[in-house]
Design an enzyme around this catalytic site. Structure first.
Site, PDB file in Angstrom:
ATOM      1  N   TYR A   1       0.353   9.304  12.451  1.00  0.00           N
ATOM      2  CA  TYR A   1      -0.125   8.003  11.972  1.00  0.00           C
ATOM      3  C   TYR A   1       0.797   7.453  10.892  1.00  0.00           C
ATOM      4  O   TYR A   1       1.206   6.296  10.930  1.00  0.00           O
ATOM      5  CB  TYR A   1      -1.555   8.144  11.448  1.00  0.00           C
ATOM      6  CG  TYR A   1      -2.107   6.895  10.827  1.00  0.00           C
ATOM      7  CD1 TYR A   1      -2.500   5.815  11.620  1.00  0.00           C
ATOM      8  CD2 TYR A   1      -2.233   6.776   9.453  1.00  0.00           C
ATOM      9  CE1 TYR A   1      -3.004   4.661  11.056  1.00  0.00           C
ATOM     10  CE2 TYR A   1      -2.741   5.629   8.878  1.00  0.00           C
ATOM     11  CZ  TYR A   1      -3.123   4.575   9.688  1.00  0.00           C
ATOM     12  OH  TYR A   1      -3.619   3.432   9.115  1.00  0.00           O
TER      13      TYR A   1
ATOM     14  N   HIS B   1       0.822  -1.210   0.000  1.00  0.00           N
ATOM     15  CA  HIS B   1       0.000   0.000   0.000  1.00  0.00           C
ATOM     16  C   HIS B   1       0.857   1.263   0.000  1.00  0.00           C
ATOM     17  O   HIS B   1       2.050   1.212   0.268  1.00  0.00           O
ATOM     18  CB  HIS B   1      -0.937   0.020   1.208  1.00  0.00           C
ATOM     19  CG  HIS B   1      -0.208   0.151   2.508  1.00  0.00           C
ATOM     20  ND1 HIS B   1       0.407  -0.906   3.122  1.00  0.00           N
ATOM     21  CD2 HIS B   1       0.018   1.225   3.298  1.00  0.00           C
ATOM     22  CE1 HIS B   1       0.972  -0.503   4.248  1.00  0.00           C
ATOM     23  NE2 HIS B   1       0.747   0.794   4.375  1.00  0.00           N
TER      24      HIS B   1
ATOM     25  N   HIS C   1       0.614   5.318   1.531  1.00  0.00           N
ATOM     26  CA  HIS C   1      -0.031   6.338   2.373  1.00  0.00           C
ATOM     27  C   HIS C   1       0.571   7.676   1.991  1.00  0.00           C
ATOM     28  O   HIS C   1       1.792   7.784   1.862  1.00  0.00           O
ATOM     29  CB  HIS C   1       0.339   6.148   3.854  1.00  0.00           C
ATOM     30  CG  HIS C   1      -0.518   5.229   4.612  1.00  0.00           C
ATOM     31  ND1 HIS C   1      -1.704   5.619   5.179  1.00  0.00           N
ATOM     32  CD2 HIS C   1      -0.359   3.936   4.930  1.00  0.00           C
ATOM     33  CE1 HIS C   1      -2.226   4.594   5.820  1.00  0.00           C
ATOM     34  NE2 HIS C   1      -1.423   3.550   5.672  1.00  0.00           N
TER      35      HIS C   1
ATOM     36  N   GLN D   1       4.209   3.931  11.083  1.00  0.00           N
ATOM     37  CA  GLN D   1       3.787   2.783  10.287  1.00  0.00           C
ATOM     38  C   GLN D   1       4.733   1.595  10.425  1.00  0.00           C
ATOM     39  O   GLN D   1       4.770   0.736   9.579  1.00  0.00           O
ATOM     40  CB  GLN D   1       3.694   3.179   8.808  1.00  0.00           C
ATOM     41  CG  GLN D   1       2.499   4.004   8.483  1.00  0.00           C
ATOM     42  CD  GLN D   1       1.230   3.193   8.555  1.00  0.00           C
ATOM     43  OE1 GLN D   1       1.086   2.187   7.877  1.00  0.00           O
ATOM     44  NE2 GLN D   1       0.310   3.624   9.389  1.00  0.00           N
TER      45      GLN D   1
END
Length: 141
Positions: free
Chosen positions: A124, A59, A61, A128
């Protein structure tokens, strides 16, 4: 932080997440490094400021500030489409795995930074569980 172009001053920030098709963990070095570079190039070409970014194994972000003339959907469409095409051209193993030429899963997560503060999104992304690098755009080992 506010940004400006020739037309206006703006402060439009989005938290964006998109994942690989089937959540395959294919974003490993050197693919992840190349992906980061392609995203940075694409953002610079569209005057999108990357505030924070992170490439995981399956993924991406990002916390970005976009000019008001770019819709969020067009921004994500551009970044996903360009990166998929160029990565598959450069890495035959991706083309083999994703024979339908779709590296990314359909859809994405997008939230305007407002109710959730920019600091919360930064923290946030920062936490990770990916080692810190010298830049603000980390790549998972």
């Amino acid at each position: 932080m506010e940004y400006e172009n020739d037309m206006c001053i703006y402060n439009i920030k989005y938290h964006i997440i998109w994942v690989t098709k089937y959540r395959y963990k294919v974003l490993v070095k050197p693919i992840s490094i190349r992906l980061r570079d392609l995203i940075i190039q694409g953002c610079e070409a569209r005057n999108i400021k990357i505030i924070k970014g992170s490439v995981g194994k399956d993924h991406v972000h990002m916390l970005v500030s976009c000019p008001p003339n770019l819709s969020p959907s067009k921004t994500v469409q551009y970044l996903k489409g360009r990166s998929s095409r160029l990565l598959q051209e450069q890495y035959p193993e991706l083309r083999k795995r994703y024979w339908g030429q779709h590296l990314w899963a359909r859809g994405y997560f997008l939230r305007a930074v407002g109710n959730v503060t920019e600091e919360i999104v930064k923290n946030y992304i920062e936490n990770q569980e990916i080692p810190v690098t010298k830049s603000d755009f980390k790549v998972e080992e």
